[in-house]
Design a protein around this motif. Structure first.
Motif: not given
Ligand SMILES: Cc1cc2nc3c(=O)[nH]c(=O)nc-3n(C[C@H](O)[C@H](O)[C@H](O)COP(=O)(O)OP(=O)(O)OC[C@H]3O[C@@H](n4cnc5c(N)ncnc54)[C@H](O)[C@@H]3O)c2cc1C
Length: 390
Positions: A126-128, A159-162, A214-216, A368-370
């Motif tokens: 969890g960064v963005t 934030i993927s796959r949470v 699966h991004a949230c 992503a991721p950059i």
């Protein structure tokens, strides 16, 4: 070639064969259905974990396979090449590197063997944040120490796959930016136990996105995280995150190489079998040349991935190579996807041909991721010594 490197190459080729065989048991129909239903490949991820592939980078002392990034890259490449969406599971490979390098011995013993055994999933990072994006050090989520806990407030996005992970590595600000000398200071990394957090200060909302990643969105309201879940020193979390990034870049690049080879395989097969004007379309140089160019670009990118992985495994600086590998491979896989679309003509749009799904999926990796611009900025300023732009 030394005996040691010949033995490593033999092991890599064995790994390649085993991953390929595992992936073949799932097939593209499995991924097509998951894409249509927004499902998660639970069984596939379980099988990969049990076979030791997703825990390749965890040292044997903590129950993992103790392999290098070179081997891990081959695993991700073969998953992607099979037509699967490796994004469903790639974070498990590299997020644990932060625990390995910055965790206390207690944290390593607590988490790594369980991750290796498949009892704990560490799939989330969890960064963005919505208001700051790529400007990571400006992030707004705060963590305030109160007694034996940190209290987290703020918001994250993409934030993927949470929903398919037990743990999340979280970056938050513990000292406000105006109280630190450098913008990279005052950030801290935490291991958040999602099983305790969701519904108790953490609200998770899935994003309806272009691909099944699966991004949230995450909303933190006074979430309590025990102080012992701080990873590394307070205020030095940016380093914790940064240290995992070269491995992440190399592994994402190898997924792109897998995607690129997938597209080329598909283009070649279709161009050989599709008959128009009484001959295979692949007999026309207008169809052949784009495919041949993509092949050359992907193989060149693969060499950069190989170089970056070998430098990483030797403990040498690989920042430039890891970033360049990611940029070159993501651009090559996108072009190969575009050529596969063109080669398949109208049938490229039919979901049952799988091209359009992989085309959507591989597009992510230029963002992503950059994003590509940020890689170019790194190369221009940190490798070539041009003036800083931000
Ligand atoms: C499907 C998906 C899954 C993701 N999963 C995760 C995850 O699990 N965890 C996580 O933390 N994040 C995740 N992300 C977020 C991802 O890392 C960011 O989207 C990415 O870093 C870009 O940030 P941004 O979207 O805010 O774009 P912005 O920072 O708003 O940038 C927008 C565009 O402007 C360009 N740009 C911005 N600043 C500059 C500059 N100074 N010079 C030149 N160009 C510039 C960028 O290159 C980009 O093309 C995911 C994103 C997606 C789409």
């Amino acid at each position: 070639m030394s005996v040691e490197s010949a033995a490593r190459d033999a092991q890599i080729s064995e790994i390649r064969g085993s991953v390929k065989a595992l992936c073949a048991r799932y097939g593209e129909q499995y991924w097509l259905e998951l894409d249509a239903t927004r499902g998660y490949p639970t069984q596939f991820v379980r099988e990969l974990t049990e076979a030791g592939f997703l825990t390749a980078l965890i040292p044997e002392a903590y129950g993992g396979a103790g392999l290098g990034v070179l081997e891990a890259a081959v695993i991700m490449e073969e998953i992607s090449r099979s037509g699967a969406h490796a994004g469903a599971c790639h974070a498990q490979m590299y997020v644990m590197g932060s625990i390995l390098r910055h965790g206390s011995e207690t944290q390593k013993r607590l988490y790594l063997p369980k991750i290796a055994a498949g009892e704990l999933r560490l799939q989330s990072f969890g960064v963005t944040e919505p208001t700051t994006g790529t400007d990571t050090t400006n992030l707004k989520t705060t963590a305030t120490r109160v007694g034996d806990n940190y209290i987290i407030n703020g918001q994250k996005v993409w934030i993927s796959r949470v929903e398919h992970s037990d743990l999340m590595l979280l970056l938050a600000r513990t000292t406000s930016r105006d109280q630190v000398a450098r913008k990279t200071e005052g950030l801290s990394a935490f291991i958040v136990d999602l099983r305790d957090a969701v519904g108790h200060g953490l609200d998770v909302r899935p994003i309806n996105a272009m691909i099944n990643h699966h991004a949230c969105e995450l909303f933190f309201t006074d979430l309590k995280v025990p102080a012992e879940n701080l990873l590394g020193e307070e205020g030095r979390g940016f380093r914790v995150i940064l240290d995992g990034m070269n491995a992440e870049r190399i592994l994402i690049a190898s997924e792109c190489v897998g995607d690129g080879r997938y597209f080329t395989d598909k283009s070649v097969a279709y161009a050989n079998e599709r008959i128009v004007f009484g001959r295979p379309i692949g007999q026309n140089q207008g169809v052949q040349f784009p495919i041949a160019r993509c092949h050359a670009e992907i193989e060149a990118a693969a060499l950069m991935v190989d170089k970056a992985a070998r430098l990483f495994d030797a403990g040498l600086d690989c920042g430039a190579e890891a970033n360049m590998a990611k940029m070159l491979a993501s651009e090559a896989s996108w072009r190969a996807g575009d050529v596969a679309m063109q080669t398949h003509g109208g049938f490229a749009f039919a979901r049952e041909y799988h091209i359009e799904r992989k085309f959507r999926e591989t597009r992510l990796y230029q963002i992503a991721p950059i994003s590509t611009n940020l890689i170019l900025s790194f190369v221009a300023e940190h490798v070539l010594g041009l003036p800083r732009s931000f």
